[in-house]
Write an enzyme that holds these catalytic residues in place. Structure first.
Site, mmCIF file in Angstrom:
data_model
loop_
_atom_site.group_PDB
_atom_site.id
_atom_site.type_symbol
_atom_site.label_atom_id
_atom_site.label_comp_id
_atom_site.label_asym_id
_atom_site.label_seq_id
_atom_site.Cartn_x
_atom_site.Cartn_y
_atom_site.Cartn_z
ATOM 1 N N GLU A 193 34.515 -26.196 0.217
ATOM 2 C CA GLU A 193 34.766 -26.173 1.662
ATOM 3 C C GLU A 193 34.345 -24.855 2.323
ATOM 4 O O GLU A 193 35.185 -24.078 2.790
ATOM 5 C CB GLU A 193 36.237 -26.457 1.932
ATOM 6 C CG GLU A 193 36.645 -27.837 1.454
ATOM 7 C CD GLU A 193 37.980 -28.290 2.021
ATOM 8 O OE1 GLU A 193 38.862 -27.452 2.240
ATOM 9 O OE2 GLU A 193 38.131 -29.503 2.253
ATOM 10 N N GLU B 284 36.275 -35.428 -1.990
ATOM 11 C CA GLU B 284 37.721 -35.469 -1.701
ATOM 12 C C GLU B 284 37.977 -36.511 -0.633
ATOM 13 O O GLU B 284 37.327 -36.487 0.421
ATOM 14 C CB GLU B 284 38.229 -34.121 -1.157
ATOM 15 C CG GLU B 284 38.311 -33.031 -2.167
ATOM 16 C CD GLU B 284 38.933 -31.750 -1.597
ATOM 17 O OE1 GLU B 284 39.798 -31.822 -0.690
ATOM 18 O OE2 GLU B 284 38.534 -30.674 -2.057
#
Ligand code: P53
Length: 470
Positions: A175, A368
């Site tokens: 991320e 995810e």
């Protein structure tokens, strides 16, 4: 039409949230080891040192370090084709700047990978997932300092050299855009006030360089290896069709995608350069950086998907520290939210896949996606999480449309998370994402015993049918 034959189904975790054993095997402390427990009302704190009277949930987490054989056996039982995980930098270089890697740490991941490969599970590995060595944070203020580039590249080379035969898919930074909501947790930078954004952008410049150097090293040394970037799934809709709301939405998205723009295009394109200028961010760069970035473009783009937000001309969206939407307008077409305030939007994953593919034309990997919520362990050891099945089914249906109707190439799908772990945002256990339940509560009590949830049996059928049974 259906999923590609070699589609990588699996689940994901992160070292700091599942391994525990924070000071075993000569591991050094990382930023996540000074994060206290929080809740949806109260953000986690990041203490300077480890204080005796405070509870640090990541220290033990769910003790994957001692349970990995049992856990990977359960992943295999679900039929996993892949398992996304991260290596803790501080297991390999406890302070981050040692001359030689720590053999105990290297051995641990050899054991984990061997266990996966025994069952035909392909490991997908992030080099950094919210766990900068605390020593580098204390000494250099983390990624703000250019010195971290060399330390990280050294670490990256050490693990790629060691595991290149066992691991084909790598991700440099989890991320990359999440630095915006947690510069300390994510990049070890303690910063406040006026300099905060400047520090964050400088820090990510260093991360881009480190990532690019690792990509180049991997490509030239081990041509089979694929290295990806990863985007924290912030996807925004215009709140209305007011033209200024549409522009605000584009701006909000550009701000988030700035980071993957650099990693995927290998340069600060005009959009990124103008963004820096307009915000008065003056990056310190070296002349050779341009070439470094250009030679280190990533092979694929991984991303997380939990929700969508709504942009308007009145607000600037983002994520807050507890992991839910910040400043988003309400989306009147989405009726359900999790207890943590995350709006549910399965169609949004199709939007996300199209948006990223249109921009980057790179293979995508959904690494995810999942529902964080309360579960109840029944007396007979069952957990009836039909809400998680429903959530996952709906998202897979939409992902399938993106692949088959829209022509988006998707490498695989890993649910967040494989097994219940410590929440990154809040440090809670009760915000459960797993398909395997772990008996542990928010205060750290519990037997750590594992139980299969109903979703476990459901996902097993999904994988066995390559996404035909949903
Ligand atoms: P938690 C915020 C928003 C989207 C993704 O989040 C995020 C976050 C971080 O708070 O991070 C990813 O545990 C992250 C995982 C994390 C997961 O989302 O706060 O890569 O480490 O656990 C879910 O509910």
């Amino acid at each position: 039409m259906s999923f590609p034959k070699d589609f990588l189904w699996g689940g994901a975790t992160a070292a700091n949230q599942c391994e525990g054993a924070w000071n075993e095997g000569e591991k050094g402390p990382s930023t996540s080891d000074v994060a206290t427990g929080g809740s949806k009302e109260k953000a986690r704190e990041f203490t300077r040192t480890i204080e005796d009277n405070l509870y640090y949930p990541n220290h033990e987490a769910v003790d994957f370090y001692h349970h990995y054989k049992e856990d990977i056996r359960l992943f295999a039982e679900m039929g996993y084709k892949c398992y996304r995980m991260s290596i803790a930098w501080t297991r390999i270089f406890p302070k981050g700047n040692e001359d030689k890697p720590n053999e105990l740490g290297l051995q641990f991941y050899d054991n984990v990978f061997d266990e996966c490969l025994k069952y035909g599970i392909e490991p997908i590995v992030s080099l950094s997932h919210f766990d900068t060595p605390l020593y580098l944070s204390d000494t250099y203020n983390g990624w703000k300092n250019r010195g971290l580039v060399d330390y990280f590249v050294k670490y990256g080379k050490a693990v790629i050299d060691r595991y290149h035969e066992k691991v084909k898919y790598w991700i440099t930074f989890n991320e990359i855009n999440s630095c915006l909501n947690g510069p300390f947790y994510v990049m070890g930078i303690r910063t406040e006030g006026n300099n905060k954004l400047q520090d964050i952008y400088q820090g990510t410049h260093h991360q881009f360089l480190a990532s690019a150097k690792i990509v180049k090293y991997a490509h030239t040394t081990y041509p089979d290896i694929k290295v990806g970037a990863m985007y924290a799934g912030i996807f925004s809709y215009p709140h209305t069709c007011h033209p200024e709301d549409v522009i605000a939405c584009q701006k909000d998205m550009d701000k988030q995608l700035y980071f993957t723009d650099v990693m995927c295009f290998g340069k600060y394109n005009d959009k990124a350069s103008i963004f820096l200028k307009m915000n008065d961010f003056a990056l310190v760069t070296y002349p050779e950086d341009e070439e470094t970035l250009l030679n280190g473009k990533v092979d694929y783009l991984a991303f997380s998907y939990y929700m969508t937000l709504c942009s308007s001309r009145n607000k600037n969206i983002g994520l807050n520290l507890v992991g839910s939407a910040m400043n988003s307008e309400e989306n009147e077409y989405l009726s359900e939210k999790t207890p943590w305030g995350v709006p549910l939007d399965p169609v949004g994953i199709r939007y996300a896949l199209n948006l990223l593919y249109n921009r980057y034309q790179l293979p995508l990997f959904v690494v995810e996606n999942g529902l964080g919520t309360y579960d109840r362990l029944e007396e007979d050891g069952s957990i009836h999480d039909e809400y998680r099945i429903d959530y996952t089914r709906k998202h897979i249906v939409e992902m399938k449309k993106a692949i088959t109707n829209d022509g988006v190439p998707v490498i695989g799908y890993t649910t967040w998370s494989s097994i219940d772990i410590i929440s990154a945002g809040t440090g809670e256990m009760s915000k459960r994402y797993g398909f395997i339940y772990v008996d542990k509560d928010d205060l750290g009590n519990g037997t750590l015993k594992r139980f299969r949830k109903d979703s476990f049996y459901w996902y097993k059928k999904v994988i066995a049918s390559n996404g035909e049974y949903l």
